[in-house]
Design a protein around this motif. Structure first.
Motif, short mmCIF file in Angstrom:
data_model
loop_
_atom_site.label_atom_id
_atom_site.label_comp_id
_atom_site.label_asym_id
_atom_site.label_seq_id
_atom_site.Cartn_x
_atom_site.Cartn_y
_atom_site.Cartn_z
N ASN A 228 0.82 -1.21 0.00
CA ASN A 228 0.00 0.00 0.00
C ASN A 228 0.86 1.26 0.00
N GLU A 229 1.95 1.18 0.72
CA GLU A 229 2.80 2.38 0.82
C GLU A 229 3.73 2.56 -0.38
N ALA A 230 3.92 1.48 -1.14
CA ALA A 230 4.94 1.54 -2.21
C ALA A 230 4.44 2.33 -3.42
N SER A 231 5.39 2.92 -4.13
CA SER A 231 5.05 3.66 -5.34
C SER A 231 4.63 2.69 -6.44
N GLN A 232 3.71 3.15 -7.29
CA GLN A 232 3.28 2.28 -8.39
C GLN A 232 4.13 2.47 -9.65
N ASP A 233 5.20 3.19 -9.50
CA ASP A 233 6.14 3.33 -10.61
C ASP A 233 7.47 2.69 -10.24
N CYS A 234 8.01 1.96 -11.14
CA CYS A 234 9.33 1.36 -10.90
C CYS A 234 10.02 1.20 -12.24
N PRO A 235 11.12 1.88 -12.44
CA PRO A 235 11.79 1.76 -13.74
C PRO A 235 12.33 0.34 -13.93
N ILE A 236 12.46 -0.05 -15.18
CA ILE A 236 13.03 -1.38 -15.43
C ILE A 236 14.52 -1.37 -15.14
N GLU A 237 15.01 -2.52 -14.76
CA GLU A 237 16.46 -2.73 -14.69
C GLU A 237 16.86 -3.22 -16.09
N VAL A 238 17.85 -2.61 -16.66
CA VAL A 238 18.24 -3.04 -18.01
C VAL A 238 19.12 -4.28 -17.89
N MET A 239 18.69 -5.35 -18.55
CA MET A 239 19.37 -6.64 -18.41
C MET A 239 20.13 -6.98 -19.70
N ASP A 240 21.25 -7.66 -19.52
CA ASP A 240 21.94 -8.20 -20.70
C ASP A 240 21.18 -9.44 -21.15
N SER A 241 21.27 -9.73 -22.43
CA SER A 241 20.50 -10.85 -22.99
C SER A 241 20.70 -12.15 -22.22
N GLU A 242 21.93 -12.40 -21.80
CA GLU A 242 22.21 -13.68 -21.14
C GLU A 242 22.12 -13.61 -19.62
N ASP A 243 21.74 -12.48 -19.06
CA ASP A 243 21.55 -12.43 -17.61
C ASP A 243 20.46 -13.43 -17.23
N PRO A 244 20.65 -14.15 -16.12
CA PRO A 244 19.62 -15.12 -15.75
C PRO A 244 18.30 -14.44 -15.39
N LEU A 245 17.22 -15.01 -15.89
CA LEU A 245 15.88 -14.52 -15.56
C LEU A 245 15.33 -15.28 -14.37
N PHE A 246 15.51 -16.61 -14.41
CA PHE A 246 15.03 -17.41 -13.28
C PHE A 246 15.78 -18.72 -13.17
N VAL A 247 15.61 -19.30 -11.97
CA VAL A 247 16.09 -20.65 -11.71
C VAL A 247 14.83 -21.45 -11.41
N LEU A 248 14.76 -22.65 -11.96
CA LEU A 248 13.62 -23.52 -11.63
C LEU A 248 14.17 -24.93 -11.45
N TYR A 249 13.80 -25.53 -10.32
CA TYR A 249 14.38 -26.84 -9.98
C TYR A 249 13.62 -27.98 -10.63
#
Ligand code: PRX
Length: 636
Positions: A228-249
Motif C-alpha cells: 500500500n505504501e509503495a510507489s506504483q512506478d518502478c523503472p526497469i532494470e536493463v538486463m543483458d540478454s544472457e543475464d539469468p531470468l530465473f532458476v527452476l528446480y
C-alpha cells in the motif's frame, strides 16, 4: 513480422525450412521485429555444445517485463491480463487489467527493493496460485532479481534445499493456501525450512487464508501494508540478454535437484513465439492453462508466453475436484475459455467421473485443447477430443521440458494435424534427432531411439545453478555434440514423433518429474532400511505410480508391515512432499545387482509389471537367486 504468425501448413514448411537453413538470419529477424529491446545485439548466436556454451542475442539489452507490460499500455491498458479464479466458487473472481497489473508489479518490485533486493539476487517464491504469485515473478524480473519459484506442495526440507542451493536471501510466501476444502499452512512450512537457511533476511507474507501465523521480528513482514505504501512506478532494470531470468528446480538422477537457469532474451523469444502459434491465440481470446506456476508450464504458459503476447490468461487457485469434479468445466463456461491446456493425469481423473459433470456445462467457447507433461494415452486423448472438444477442437500434445523452456514438438491447430499419442512435428527452429545406443543418428523413419536436439534454440536452459559440470554431464555427454533429452521417441513413417517416455532414472507421476534417487535417499534414512530401489509401474490415472523394493537391516522388521510402510511414506512426504509417496512397497531380502554393484532396475520393472516370461539375461547378476524370491513375493 510475417514469420511470427504461422497460419497454414505452407507457412509452417516455409518458416521451418528458413529456421533450420538460416537460423541466425531467421531468429535475428523474428526477435528484432516482435520485441522491445533497449539495445540491439552484436551477434545472434554463439554456441559450442562441447563446453557447453550457448549465448543468444549477445550484446543486446532488454527487460522482459517491458515486453510483458509496458508496451501493452499503449493499446491494451484496459484489457484483462489475468483472470483470477479462486478456489471457492462462491468467492468472486478477479479481472486484472494490463494497467493494474503494471502498477501492482511495480509496487511489488519497490517492496523487494526496500528489502535490499538487487539485480542478480535470488528470490524464493513459495506461494499458492494467487495473483501475487504472478506479480512477484514479474516484480523480480523487473528489477533484475532471479526468481526461484518453489511449488507450494513441496515439504520444508525440499524448500530449504532449494533456498540454499541458489542462496536466496528473501522468501515470499502466504499464511496458507486453499486446496479444495483443506488449508495448507505454508508459513509454518517456511518457518521450519528457514531453520536451515540462516542467510534469509526477509520473509514477505501475503495474507490469503487468514490463518494464525508466527511473525519473526525483524525478519517477517505482512506484505499488504508495504504494498500500500509503495510507489506504483518502478523503472526497469536493463538486463543483458544472457543475464539469468530465473532458476527452476527439476529432479534428476541424483538426490540433488537441478536448478535450471534460464536467460532473459532467449527465453522471452521462445516462450512468446510458441505460445502465440501453438495455441493460435487471437486477440480477444481467453486462455487457460491449469498448471501451477511452480512448474515450467506455469512460467512459460501462464505468465510469460501469454503476457508477452498481450493475452488474457486465467489463473486458477483450486483443484479439479472441488466442490465437485465438474469444476474445470464450470470455469470454462463461466469465463468462456477459448484455449484450455492441461495434463493427461487431470484428463484421466476427470474421465472417470460422471459425464453429466461435463455435459451440464456449455463448452462451446473452446477452440483449442492442449496436453502436456507426459505421454497421453489414446483412451484419454479420445475422451478429451469427444467430450471436451466435441470433435471440433484440435488437440495439441506438446512435448517439452523444464530444460527446454518452451514447447519443442507439437502439432499446431489448423497447421499441423494432431494424431492421438503423437506430439507430431518439431516447432520452428527445433531440430530433433533419434540416436541409437551406439551413438549413431538414426536416419530412417519407422524407428525408435533416444531423443536428442542437434542445434541450439533460444529458450534452452544455459546451465545448472552452481554446477555447470553437471549440466554438461547430464545433457551433453551422452551423445557427441547433441543435447540429450532423457526421453525415448518413436518416429513413424511420415516423420511424426511419438514420445515413449523417460529412458533414465526419472519417473513421471501425475505429470510430475520425480527422480528415483531422491526418493531412495529419503527411504534409506529410515533406521530399519538397508537399501531401496524405486521403479514406475503404469497407473490408470497417474500415468505411473511408484513401486518400492526395500531391503531391511533385519529381515524380521518386515513383520511391522503396514506401520513400517506408513513410516516410510511419511519420511518421503517430509523430505520431498506427498507427490512422491509410494503406492506399493515390497520388502525383499536383496536387490538384483550386477557384478559392479548396480541395481538391475530392468528386472525389478518387469517383475512389478508381471512380465516374468521375458526377464532377459540374468546371468550377469551377482545374486541371480534373488530374482525367484522377488517374483514369488510380488506375484504371490
Ligand atoms: O518425459 C517427458 C515428459 O515430461 C518430461 C519433462 O518434465 P518437466 O521438466 O517436469 O516438464 C513438464 C512440462 C513441460 C519430458 O522429458 N513430457 C512432457 N510433455 C510430454 C512428455 N511426454 C510425452 N508427451 C508430452 N507431451
Amino acid at each position: 513480422m510475417s514469420n511470427y504468425n504461422i497460419n497454414s501448413s505452407e507457412d509452417y514448411k516455409r518458416i521451418y525450412d528458413e529456421s533450420v537453413n538460416h537460423p541466425e538470419k531467421f531468429w535475428n529477424d523474428l526477435a528484432k521485429d516482435n520485441f522491445k529491446w533497449q539495445k540491439h545485439w552484436d551477434s545472434v548466436l554463439n554456441w559450442d555444445f562441447k563446453k557447453p556454451e550457448i549465448r543468444w542475442f549477445e550484446g543486446a539489452q532488454l527487460n522482459i517485463t517491458e515486453n510483458c507490460l509496458d508496451r501493452h499500455l499503449i493499446n491494451k491498458a484496459q484489457k484483462t491480463a489475468i483472470i483470477f479464479e479462486p478456489n471457492n466458487p462462491k468467492e468472486k473472481s478477479e479481472h486484472i487489467t494490463y494497467e493494474s497489473l503494471f502498477h501492482r508489479v511495480n509496487k511489488m518490485a519497490n517492496v523487494l527493493k526496500s528489502k535490499g533486493v538487487k539485480k542478480g539476487d535470488r528470490v524464493c517464491i513459495y506461494l499458492p496460485m494467487i495473483p501475487e504469485l504472478a506479480i512477484s515473478v514479474l516484480a523480480c524480473a523487473r528489477i533484475g532479481a532471479v526468481h526461484s519459484v518453489v511449488f507450494a506442495g513441496f515439504s520444508a526440507i525440499a524448500l530449504s534445499t532449494r533456498i540454499n542451493d541458489c542462496n536466496c536471501k528473501i522468501v515470499l510466501t502466504s499464511d496458507g493456501s486453499f486446496r479444495g476444502n483443506k488449508i495448507l499452512d505454508l508459513k509454518k512450512i517456511v518457518d521450519t525450512a528457514l531453520k536451515d537457511c540462516p542467510q534469509v533476511s526477509s520473509v514477505l507474507v501475503v495474507e490469503r487464508t487468514k490463518t494464525k501465523i508466527h511473525l519473526e521480528k525483524g525478519r517477517d513482514y505482512l506484505i499488504e501494508s508495504l504494498l500500500n505504501e509503495a510507489s506504483q512506478d518502478c523503472p526497469i532494470e536493463v538486463m543483458d540478454s544472457e543475464d539469468p531470468l530465473f532458476v527452476l528446480y527439476t529432479s534428476g538422477s541424483t538426490g540433488k535437484p537441478k536448478g535450471m537457469v534460464h536467460s532473459s532474451a532467449g527465453y522471452m523469444v521462445g516462450s512468446a513465439y510458441t505460445f502465440k502459434n501453438i495455441f493460435q491465440y487471437k486477440d480477444e481470446d481467453i486462455y487457460w492453462c491449469t498448471a501451477d506456476i511452480g512448474w515450467i508450464t506455469g512460467h512459460s504458459y501462464i505468465v510469460y508466453g501469454p503476457l508477452l503476447n498481450g493475452a488474457t490468461t486465467l489463473m486458477f487457485e483450486g483443484v479439479p475436484s472441488y466442490p465437485d469434479y465438474g469444476r474445470f468445466w464450470e470455469i470454462v463456461e463461466k469465463h468462456k475459455v477459448n484455449q484450455f491446456y492441461t495434463a493427461p493425469t487431470a484428463i484421466r481423473t476427470l474421465a472417470k467421473e460422471s459425464i453429466d459433470l461435463v455435459n451440464k456445462h456449455d463448452l462451446s467457447s473452446l477452440k483449442v485443447l492442449g496436453s502436456v507433461g507426459e505421454p497421453i494415452n489414446e483412451e484419454a486423448w479420445k475422451w478429451y477430443n469427444i467430450n471436451i472438444g466435441k470433435n471440433k477442437c484440435p488437440i495439441v500434445d506438446t512435448w517439452w521440458q523444464t530444460e527446454t523452456g518452451s514447447i519443442m514438438i507439437s502439432s499446431i491447430p489448423n497447421v499441423i494435424e494432431s494424431k492421438p499419442t503423437y506430439a507430431t512435428l518439431p516447432f520452428i527452429g527445433i531440430q530433433p534427432v533419434l540416436m541409437d545406443e551406439n551413438g549413431n543418428e538414426i536416419l530412417e523413419n519407422d524407428a525408435e531411439g533416444r531423443l536428442c536436439i542437434k542445434y541450439p534454440w533460444p529458450s534452452m536452459a544455459r546451465t545448472i545453478w552452481g554446477d555447470h559440470k553437471r549440466y554438461k554431464e547430464t545433457y551433453f555427454s551422452s551423445f557427441d555434440n547433441k543435447y540429450f533429452t532423457g526421453d525415448g521417441s518413436y518416429r513413424d513413417n511420415k516423420g511424426l514423433f511419438r514420445i515413449t517416455g523417460r529412458v533414465d532414472d526419472v519417473i513421471i507421476v501425475s505429470g510430475h518429474n520425480l527422480g528415483t534417487a531422491p526418493i531412495e535417499d529419503a527411504i534409506n534414512e529410515h533406521n530399519l532400511v538397508a537399501e531401496s530401489a524405486i521403479i514406475g509401474v503404469p497407473h490408470d490415472i497417474k500415468g505411473n505410480s511408484l513401486f518400492g523394493y526395500i531391503t531391511l537391516k533385519e529381515a524380521s522388521s518386515a513383520s511391522l508391515g503396514e506401520s513400517l510402510k506408513k513410516e516410510i511414506n511419511q519420511l518421503i512426504s517430509k523430505q520431498i512432499g506427498p507427490i512422491a509417496k509410494l503406492d506399493h512397497i515390497e520388502f525383499v531380502s536383496g536387490l538384483p545387482k550386477t557384478r559392479s554393484g548396480k541395481i538391475m532396475r530392468r528386472i525389478l520393472r518387469k517383475i512389478a509389471n508381471n512380465e516374468i516370461d521375458n526377464l532377459g539375461d540374468t546371468s550377469t547378476l551377482l545374486n541371480p537367486e534373488i530374482v525367484d524370491e522377488i517374483i514369488s513375493k510380488v506375484l504371490h
